[in-house]
Scaffold this active site. Structure first.
Site, PDB file in Angstrom:
ATOM      1  CB  VAL A 118      -0.918   0.018   1.235  1.00  0.00           C
ATOM      2  CG1 VAL A 118      -1.795   1.267   1.228  1.00  0.00           C
ATOM      3  CG2 VAL A 118      -1.774  -1.233   1.292  1.00  0.00           C
ATOM      4  CB  CYS A 119       0.831   4.243   0.235  1.00  0.00           C
ATOM      5  SG  CYS A 119       1.260   5.988   0.208  1.00  0.00           S
TER       6      CYS A 119
END
Length: 324
Positions: free
Chosen positions: A107-108
């Protein structure tokens, strides 16, 4: 394994939303009937508590070193990603778990940890647009593309900033349990806002508003879950229990377009998603999405996206976007 073991890896300075979007979506899928269920754990090195970048502290469920059974590995992002990526032991554990997992995701800025573990070498990957140049500079063997919400290259997926993890998790739920359950999870999390990014990587479940009107919602649900069915205005009206005139008025009022326009748009978005994420023949996708023939589908697709379905798939294939 009784359920699908999902391990979310956190660390000092992880972003709380990066973690919560993933864990909440999987938890809601369980409550809505996922079978087998997801067994979600939050892991950290040594099992220590995770002080998030917001200042809140999360209690890790397990030490990452003790994890032995795993289906899905998700590495969260956050301001602490640089320090975490430089930690030899955490990266070693991520590399170990990735070798056992059916699929791996970040994520990210969690992409930097996957990159540090060598899991993104030669792969196309994304991250938060603000950190894309940094990721590319630090890991030149990674093919960084900041534009999409998420990218899947083989069994490794990377997602953009923060809530993009929800789009990715919905894609996982759809892959595991089908489109209908994924849509209900999206509805339950009230994720109806339009997302920026590549249309093929947008979640169909979040690009169509969830109307307040029960009649429109019932009709729209039929469109989203049974795109291959008879979705004429008359058929939808009968399904919703109203007249065609009433249904048309309600669609105009709540969605800003007549039923036929909604049906065509949703079918094309579903088709684009299938083209980008599967290797199904175009003719089969046309049939599954309710088009009378491959040629009528091709014409409608070109009118909507500006390229033919085959050309669209070729660009997705070159970029490594096809799902395994």
């Amino acid at each position: 394994m009784a359920g699908r073991q999902v391990v979310v890896v956190g660390y000092e300075g992880a972003e709380l939303v990066d973690i919560a979007c993933v864990t909440t979506a999987f938890s809601l899928a369980n409550r809505l009937g996922a079978d087998p269920k997801y067994e979600v754990s939050l892991a950290s090195l040594g099992g220590v508590d995770i002080r998030c970048e917001t200042g809140l502290t999360l209690r890790a469920g397990v030490p990452v070193e003790t994890v032995r059974e795993i289906d899905t590995l998700v590495v969260s992002g956050g301001d602490g990603h640089r320090r975490a990526a430089s930690g030899h032991e955490l990266i070693r554990q991520i590399e170990r778990l990735a070798g056992q997992a059916r699929r791996v995701a970040s994520v990210c800025t969690g992409a930097s940890l996957l990159a540090a573990a060598g899991l993104l070498d030669g792969r196309r990957a994304t991250t938060h647009w603000l950190y894309a140049a940094e990721l590319a500079a630090d890991y030149p063997d990674v093919l960084v593309d900041a534009a999409p919400i998420f990218i899947r290259d083989g069994n490794v997926a990377t997602s953009g900033g923060v809530t993009a993890s929800l789009d990715l998790t919905l894609a996982f739920i759809e892959e595991d349990h089908g489109a209908e359950l994924a849509r209900y999870v999206a509805i339950g999390m009230v994720t109806y806002l339009q997302r920026p990014g590549n249309q093929a990587q947008m979640s169909i479940f979040t690009t169509t508003p969830n109307p307040d009107n029960l009649v429109v919602r019932r009709a729209l649900n039929e469109v989203l879950t049974h795109p291959e069915a008879d979705l004429s205005t008359a058929a939808l009206a009968a399904h919703a229990g109203v007249s065609t005139r009433q249904l048309t008025r309600l669609f105009q009022e709540h969605l800003g377009e007549p039923p036929g326009t909604t049906v065509r748009r949703v079918r094309l978005e579903l088709a684009a998603r299938l083209i980008a994420t599967t290797e199904l023949p175009v003719s089969r996708i046309a049939h599954q999405c309710g088009f009378g023939s491959a040629e009528s589908f091709r014409q409608a697709f070109v009118a909507r996206y500006g390229v033919s379905p085959r050309a669209f798939r070729a660009t997705q294939t070159r970029s490594g976007a096809l799902a395994h």
